[in-house]
Design a protein around this motif. Structure first.
Motif, PDB file in Angstrom:
ATOM      1  N   VAL A   6       0.836  -1.195   0.000  1.00  0.00           N
ATOM      2  CA  VAL A   6       0.000   0.000   0.000  1.00  0.00           C
ATOM      3  C   VAL A   6       0.873   1.247   0.000  1.00  0.00           C
ATOM      4  O   VAL A   6       2.027   1.218   0.410  1.00  0.00           O
ATOM      5  CB  VAL A   6      -0.967   0.024   1.212  1.00  0.00           C
ATOM      6  CG1 VAL A   6      -1.968  -1.111   1.135  1.00  0.00           C
ATOM      7  CG2 VAL A   6      -0.210  -0.025   2.520  1.00  0.00           C
ATOM      8  N   LYS A   7       0.290   2.319  -0.478  1.00  0.00           N
ATOM      9  CA  LYS A   7       0.952   3.616  -0.472  1.00  0.00           C
ATOM     10  C   LYS A   7       0.681   4.281   0.880  1.00  0.00           C
ATOM     11  O   LYS A   7      -0.158   3.805   1.654  1.00  0.00           O
ATOM     12  CB  LYS A   7       0.438   4.466  -1.631  1.00  0.00           C
ATOM     13  CG  LYS A   7       0.745   3.837  -2.984  1.00  0.00           C
ATOM     14  CD  LYS A   7       0.323   4.708  -4.132  1.00  0.00           C
ATOM     15  CE  LYS A   7      -1.150   4.970  -4.025  1.00  0.00           C
ATOM     16  NZ  LYS A   7      -1.744   5.723  -5.068  1.00  0.00           N
ATOM     17  N   PRO A   8       1.350   5.384   1.186  1.00  0.00           N
ATOM     18  CA  PRO A   8       1.136   6.045   2.479  1.00  0.00           C
ATOM     19  C   PRO A   8      -0.324   6.416   2.752  1.00  0.00           C
ATOM     20  O   PRO A   8      -0.748   6.449   3.906  1.00  0.00           O
ATOM     21  CB  PRO A   8       2.015   7.297   2.387  1.00  0.00           C
ATOM     22  CG  PRO A   8       3.117   6.902   1.455  1.00  0.00           C
ATOM     23  CD  PRO A   8       2.459   5.995   0.445  1.00  0.00           C
ATOM     24  N   ASP A   9      -1.113   6.633   1.693  1.00  0.00           N
ATOM     25  CA  ASP A   9      -2.528   6.979   1.901  1.00  0.00           C
ATOM     26  C   ASP A   9      -3.397   5.739   2.130  1.00  0.00           C
ATOM     27  O   ASP A   9      -4.608   5.840   2.283  1.00  0.00           O
ATOM     28  CB  ASP A   9      -3.073   7.811   0.741  1.00  0.00           C
ATOM     29  CG  ASP A   9      -3.128   7.057  -0.588  1.00  0.00           C
ATOM     30  OD1 ASP A   9      -2.798   5.851  -0.623  1.00  0.00           O
ATOM     31  OD2 ASP A   9      -3.502   7.689  -1.590  1.00  0.00           O
ATOM     32  N   GLY A  10      -2.773   4.552   2.134  1.00  0.00           N
ATOM     33  CA  GLY A  10      -3.503   3.317   2.408  1.00  0.00           C
ATOM     34  C   GLY A  10      -4.067   2.624   1.186  1.00  0.00           C
ATOM     35  O   GLY A  10      -4.621   1.533   1.304  1.00  0.00           O
ATOM     36  N   THR A  11      -3.933   3.220   0.004  1.00  0.00           N
ATOM     37  CA  THR A  11      -4.460   2.575  -1.199  1.00  0.00           C
ATOM     38  C   THR A  11      -3.482   1.507  -1.693  1.00  0.00           C
ATOM     39  O   THR A  11      -2.271   1.638  -1.542  1.00  0.00           O
ATOM     40  CB  THR A  11      -4.724   3.590  -2.330  1.00  0.00           C
ATOM     41  OG1 THR A  11      -3.505   4.273  -2.640  1.00  0.00           O
ATOM     42  CG2 THR A  11      -5.796   4.592  -1.935  1.00  0.00           C
ATOM     43  N   GLU A  12      -4.062   0.460  -2.276  1.00  0.00           N
ATOM     44  CA  GLU A  12      -3.250  -0.652  -2.773  1.00  0.00           C
ATOM     45  C   GLU A  12      -2.458  -0.232  -4.008  1.00  0.00           C
ATOM     46  O   GLU A  12      -2.948   0.527  -4.839  1.00  0.00           O
ATOM     47  CB  GLU A  12      -4.155  -1.830  -3.145  1.00  0.00           C
ATOM     48  CG  GLU A  12      -4.913  -2.402  -1.981  1.00  0.00           C
ATOM     49  CD  GLU A  12      -5.932  -3.454  -2.390  1.00  0.00           C
ATOM     50  OE1 GLU A  12      -6.168  -4.352  -1.583  1.00  0.00           O
ATOM     51  OE2 GLU A  12      -6.483  -3.356  -3.510  1.00  0.00           O
ATOM     52  N   ILE A  39       1.410   2.885  -8.573  1.00  0.00           N
ATOM     53  CA  ILE A  39       2.534   2.350  -7.807  1.00  0.00           C
ATOM     54  C   ILE A  39       3.365   3.489  -7.238  1.00  0.00           C
ATOM     55  O   ILE A  39       3.263   4.629  -7.688  1.00  0.00           O
ATOM     56  CB  ILE A  39       3.424   1.434  -8.680  1.00  0.00           C
ATOM     57  CG1 ILE A  39       3.993   2.195  -9.883  1.00  0.00           C
ATOM     58  CG2 ILE A  39       2.636   0.203  -9.133  1.00  0.00           C
ATOM     59  CD1 ILE A  39       4.975   1.395 -10.734  1.00  0.00           C
ATOM     60  N   LEU A  40       4.178   3.148  -6.274  1.00  0.00           N
ATOM     61  CA  LEU A  40       5.057   4.121  -5.642  1.00  0.00           C
ATOM     62  C   LEU A  40       6.495   3.675  -5.850  1.00  0.00           C
ATOM     63  O   LEU A  40       6.890   2.602  -5.375  1.00  0.00           O
ATOM     64  CB  LEU A  40       4.738   4.221  -4.145  1.00  0.00           C
ATOM     65  CG  LEU A  40       5.425   5.323  -3.370  1.00  0.00           C
ATOM     66  CD1 LEU A  40       4.955   6.694  -3.852  1.00  0.00           C
ATOM     67  CD2 LEU A  40       5.142   5.164  -1.875  1.00  0.00           C
TER      68      LEU A  40
END
Length: 132
Positions: free
Chosen positions: A27-33, A91-92
């Protein structure tokens, strides 16, 4: 059984990325996958890329050129196909979501070597569902 019930309902496959070590959803820092969406093998977009690759090799062989394929070239063909059939991603990488281009996808798929395996696993699962 009605055959139309076995037709694909979408031309894309969404791949939710998992940690290669423990299987946790990334997940990204905002909680999204974190996810990558690719065209499915039956789609016209996927077929266009696949046929272009195959036609390139056929033209070489028809021109009298011997086609020697080694493991490295097979790996390169695989990564190129996945990069070109990537429709979108969330993606991050290095703190940001990179702009999607085939070249950028190829670079990331080569550098973060476990991603192509996860994409192919989802494609295989999709095809297994279609066949089973």
């Amino acid at each position: 059984m009605d055959l139309s019930s076995l037709k694909p309902t979408t031309d894309v496959i969404e791949v939710i990325l998992k940690h290669p070590g423990n299987g946790d959803t990334l997940v990204k820092p905002d909680g999204t996958e974190q996810s990558i969406t690719v065209y499915a093998p039956h789609s016209k977009e996927y077929k266009k890329v696949l046929y272009a690759q195959q036609n390139e090799r056929l033209k070489k062989s028809q021109a009298g050129n011997k086609i020697d394929i080694d493991a490295e070239e097979i790996a390169d063909i695989r990564i190129k196909l996945l990069a070109e059939v990537t429709k979108s991603w969330d993606i991050l990488v290095d703190g940001k979501c990179p702009k999607l281009t085939p070249a950028k996808a190829r670079s990331i798929y080569e550098e973060i070597f476990w991603i192509p395996g996860q994409i192919e696993e989802e494609i295989d699962g999709y095809l297994g569902f279609m066949m089973g």
